[in-house]
Each structure stands twice: as C-alpha cells, then as structure tokens.
Design an enzyme around this catalytic site. Structure first.
Site, PDB file in Angstrom:
ATOM      1  N   ARG A   1      -1.156  -4.834   1.445  1.00 59.71           N
ATOM      2  CA  ARG A   1      -1.609  -3.558   1.996  1.00 59.71           C
ATOM      3  C   ARG A   1      -2.192  -3.822   3.370  1.00 59.71           C
ATOM      4  O   ARG A   1      -2.320  -4.955   3.802  1.00 59.71           O
ATOM      5  CB  ARG A   1      -2.578  -2.815   1.062  1.00 59.71           C
TER       6      ARG A   1
ATOM      7  N   ALA B   1      -1.788  -1.652   7.246  1.00 61.36           N
ATOM      8  CA  ALA B   1      -0.584  -1.160   7.925  1.00 61.36           C
ATOM      9  C   ALA B   1       0.333  -2.264   8.475  1.00 61.36           C
ATOM     10  O   ALA B   1       1.536  -2.273   8.178  1.00 61.36           O
ATOM     11  CB  ALA B   1      -1.000  -0.184   9.022  1.00 61.36           C
TER      12      ALA B   1
ATOM     13  N   ARG C   1       5.162   4.004   0.463  1.00 60.46           N
ATOM     14  CA  ARG C   1       3.885   4.621   0.861  1.00 60.46           C
ATOM     15  C   ARG C   1       4.140   5.490   2.094  1.00 60.46           C
ATOM     16  O   ARG C   1       4.930   5.095   2.951  1.00 60.46           O
ATOM     17  CB  ARG C   1       2.812   3.555   1.179  1.00 60.46           C
TER      18      ARG C   1
ATOM     19  N   GLN D   1     -11.476  -2.221  -1.052  1.00 57.80           N
ATOM     20  CA  GLN D   1     -10.916  -3.212  -0.116  1.00 57.80           C
ATOM     21  C   GLN D   1     -12.016  -3.918   0.677  1.00 57.80           C
ATOM     22  O   GLN D   1     -11.870  -5.079   1.058  1.00 57.80           O
ATOM     23  CB  GLN D   1      -9.948  -2.528   0.868  1.00 57.80           C
TER      24      GLN D   1
ATOM     25  N   ASP E   1      -3.942   3.418  10.361  1.00 56.61           N
ATOM     26  CA  ASP E   1      -2.630   3.436   9.705  1.00 56.61           C
ATOM     27  C   ASP E   1      -1.601   4.188  10.527  1.00 56.61           C
ATOM     28  O   ASP E   1      -0.403   3.949  10.422  1.00 56.61           O
ATOM     29  CB  ASP E   1      -2.742   4.041   8.306  1.00 56.61           C
TER      30      ASP E   1
ATOM     31  N   ASN F   1      -6.825   6.719   8.966  1.00 55.88           N
ATOM     32  CA  ASN F   1      -7.269   5.416   8.438  1.00 55.88           C
ATOM     33  C   ASN F   1      -7.869   5.649   7.051  1.00 55.88           C
ATOM     34  O   ASN F   1      -7.952   6.788   6.571  1.00 55.88           O
ATOM     35  CB  ASN F   1      -8.268   4.766   9.399  1.00 55.88           C
ATOM     36  N   LYS F   2      -8.275   4.586   6.413  1.00 54.94           N
ATOM     37  CA  LYS F   2      -8.787   4.629   5.042  1.00 54.94           C
ATOM     38  C   LYS F   2      -9.807   5.751   4.857  1.00 54.94           C
ATOM     39  O   LYS F   2     -10.675   5.961   5.703  1.00 54.94           O
ATOM     40  CB  LYS F   2      -9.401   3.257   4.711  1.00 54.94           C
TER      41      LYS F   2
HETATM   42  O1  MRU Z   1      -4.673   1.568   1.459  1.00 54.15           O
HETATM   43  P1  MRU Z   1      -4.751   0.358   2.354  1.00 54.15           P
HETATM   44  O2  MRU Z   1      -5.605  -0.721   1.814  1.00 54.15           O
HETATM   45  O3  MRU Z   1      -3.380  -0.129   2.767  1.00 54.15           O
HETATM   46  O4  MRU Z   1      -5.452   0.917   3.678  1.00 54.15           O
HETATM   47  C1  MRU Z   1      -5.649   0.049   4.764  1.00 54.15           C
HETATM   48  C2  MRU Z   1      -6.362   0.662   5.900  1.00 54.15           C
HETATM   49  O5  MRU Z   1      -6.682   1.827   5.896  1.00 54.15           O
HETATM   50  C3  MRU Z   1      -6.577  -0.203   7.100  1.00 54.15           C
HETATM   51  O6  MRU Z   1      -7.754   0.161   7.765  1.00 54.15           O
HETATM   52  C4  MRU Z   1      -5.400  -0.060   8.070  1.00 54.15           C
HETATM   53  O7  MRU Z   1      -4.185  -0.170   7.407  1.00 54.15           O
HETATM   54  C5  MRU Z   1      -5.459  -1.064   9.161  1.00 54.15           C
HETATM   55  S1  MRU Z   1      -5.154  -2.712   8.603  1.00 54.15           S
HETATM   56  C6  MRU Z   1      -5.148  -3.707   9.967  1.00 54.15           C
END
Ligand code: MRU
EC number: 5.3.1.23
Length: 349
Positions: free
Chosen positions: A49, A51, A92, A199, A240, A250-251
């Site tokens: 996981r 991006a 996704r 995470q 993302d 983003n998350k």
């Molecule tokens: O659901 P995830 O764990 O894939 O979400 C990840 C994020 O939101 C990160 O902040 C984003 O992908 C950047 S990773 C360099």
C-alpha cells in the site's frame, strides 16, 4: 546518504516479492507472487500500500499478467494486455499512481507494436523496473527538497505511512526526516496512529524506530493537543492524488489535520512524486474516494469493538482543499500556490 535498505518490494526469479504489510509489526513475512490475481489481492488487501508502491506493484503485476499472452500477433497480445490492465486497475480507485503505472506500460507496448511480441514482453519488464528505479530516485530528491524546510530540533507531525514501505525508496513525507537524520539533525516526529488500519502505529512507528528516528506515536485525536502545546513546527503528509487545482486526496484524517494546522498557525505541506499529480482531474471533488469494508471499523485485530451490525461510514481517504496547503514537495522542488498554474508548469519541466 542513508544505508542501502532492505528491499520490501523486488522482482526476483520472475516473481514479485513483497513484504506483507498487513502482518507488521508482528512479523516480517514476504510473499512471492506469480499470478495477476495474487498481485490484485495484495493491493486490494493492503499487503502492499501507499500510492507509489501500489504503482510499482501494479506494473510488475501487468508484466505477470501478459506472460501467457498470445505471441502470434500484436493485436491478440494487446487485447490480452488490456484485459489484465482493466483487472488490475479495479484493485483500488484513489491512488492515481496505480493508473499512471499501468498506462505507462500500455504506452510502452503500443510504441513497440511493430516488434515481436516476445520482445515487447521483455520491454515491459524493463519498464516496470524503470518505474521502480525512478521512484527510488524521486524519493531521494523529495527528501533533499523537503530538507530545506527542516531545522535541528523541530517537531514534525505526519499521518499514515509514507516511508520505505510505501515507496521504492526512502518515502515522501518522511524522506526529509531520513535525510535530516543522516545529517545528524534531531527531528521529533509525531506519528498519528491512523485509524482504522493503523498504518501510523503499525508501519510508521515501526520503520522510524528501526531507523533510530525519534518518533512519538499519538492517537489521531491527540493531534490538536500536541499542536496546542507547541510541539509541532510543521505537518508533512503524503498524497494519493493531487488534482490540477492542488486539492489533495490522502489518508482519511488528513483534512482534519490541515484544519488543525491552520488553527494553530502551523505550515501544512504535502510531499509527493510527480506521478501522483493528476492534471486530468480538475478538483478534489472529482476524485473517487475508496470506501472500505465496515468491519475495518467495527473490529480491531479480529476483535469486535462495536455492536454487531453498527452503521459505519469508512472512507479510506479525504480531500484537503488546496487553500490549506502551504506547499507541495516534489522531486523537482517545492511548489507553491497558485497550484492551477504551478502544477502544470512543474510537469512540463
Ligand atoms: O490506504 P493506504 O495505506 O494505501 O494509504 C496510503 C496513504 O494515504 C499515503 O499517505 C499515500 O499513499 C502516500 S504514500 C507515499
């Protein structure tokens, strides 16, 4: 420069080797994937996981997916490639790097349509490797540009995991922190635990502690308090997808952090490679936000923490309006508003 890292994602003996992130921090278990279904499942279930890492994994997934493609004609091969690409693209919806990497492989195949199919298959593997190598280099460059924002002794708050586990290199939002550490600076990192999949707790705390970086884990709801206490000089998060106007997906929880940062007068930065910038998407309103299984909220590590059948809303991401973003740290430099002008300009460079 940081010491060469153990590779959490690599191509070995015609298989994609991945550290299964769902099993961290309890165990370091590597998966060896040799089917497109296996790669799809690993992305969907967040075994890989973040991006940029999703993009790299999808690229290798497509290489695996076309392995058995017919070689008699380009058209038959291309037809097979498109089916595999569509399948992987459904794993996704939000991180644009997934689609960016798959499109890049498709363009490569089209550019070689006059060549024997066997040769095109080889070229696709080289392209996937190039995506991985470029991502690694981009993280180093993001780190160098982001370092200009840091000073010894600063407190930095971050969200989710944007580090070595989420990219092919040293990460995005935490890349400047890795480089600061290599230069002998002390940065105190506050890592949000990042409900519901943790995470921050499971991955960021794990990898920053492993690197000897001063990291303090906080619950997501503690962010306001550490800001109020004056312990946070800067917020840096990943992305993302960044829309043309600078809105940032983003998350989930990132938008709230940006509002808190504004209320406390703390600069809020986003760090991302240019592969995360999506000029085709005009604003954040157009970004498809993944909604995940309600049981991710109702349960924790297999244990039910809410009444069975409780109504749940579980978006995996949110959108931070561009007005709240002080700057975007990319591999080409830190860009500033107005993003609708500076983002297209950046991609032309
Ligand atoms: O659901 P995830 O764990 O894939 O979400 C990840 C994020 O939101 C990160 O902040 C984003 O992908 C950047 S990773 C360099």
């Amino acid at each position: 420069m940081p010491a060469p890292q153990e590779s959490y994602l690599r191509w070995e003996n015609d298989r994609l080797i991945l550290l299964d992130q769902t099993r961290l921090p309890q165990e370091k278990h590597f998966l060896a994937l040799d089917s497109v279904e296996g790669v799809f499942e690993a992305i969907r279930k967040l075994r890989v996981r973040g991006a940029p890492a999703i993009g790299v994994a999808a690229a290798y997934g497509l290489v695996i997916g076309v392995r058995e493609a017919p070689e008699a004609s380009f058209d038959a091969f291309y037809d097979h490639l498109l089916k595999q690409k569509k399948f992987l693209a459904a794993s996704r919806p939000t991180a644009v790097n997934l689609f960016w990497a798959l499109d890049r492989l498709e363009r490569k195949a089209l550019s070689l349509r006059e060549r024997p199919v066997r040769e095109i298959k080889q070229a696709l593997l080289q392209e996937a490797r190039a995506i991985q190598d470029e991502d690694r280099a981009m993280t180093e460059a993001i780190g160098r540009h982001g370092l200009s924002l840091l000073q010894d002794g600063m407190g930095v708050l971050t969200h989710c995991n944007t580090g070595k586990l989420a990219t092919a290199g040293i990460g995005t939002a935490v890349a400047p922190i890795y480089l600061a550490k290599a230069q002998g600076m002390t940065i105190r990192v506050f890592a949000d635990e990042t409900r519901p999949l943790l995470q921050g707790a499971r991955l960021t705390a794990w990898e920053l502690m492993d690197a000897g970086i001063d990291v303090t884990l906080i619950t997501d709801s503690t962010a306001a308090v550490v800001m109020r206490r004056g312990w946070v000089d800067l917020v840096i998060v990943g992305a993302d997808r960044i829309a043309r106007n600078g809105d940032v997906a983003n998350k989930i929880g990132t938008y709230g952090l940006a509002l808190l940062a504004k209320a406390h007068g703390i600069p809020f930065y986003v760090a991302a490679p240019s592969s995360t910038i999506d000029l085709e998407t005009a604003t954040g309103d157009e970004i498809v936000i993944e909604e995940r299984d309600p049981d991710e909220v109702r349960t924790c590590y297999g244990c039910r923490i809410a009444p069975e059948g409780a109504n749940v809303y579980n978006p995996a991401f949110d959108v931070t309006p561009h007005e709240l973003v002080a700057g975007i740290i990319t591999e080409k430099g830190v860009i500033r508003p107005p993003y609708s002008e500076t983002l297209p300009h950046l991609l032309e460079r």
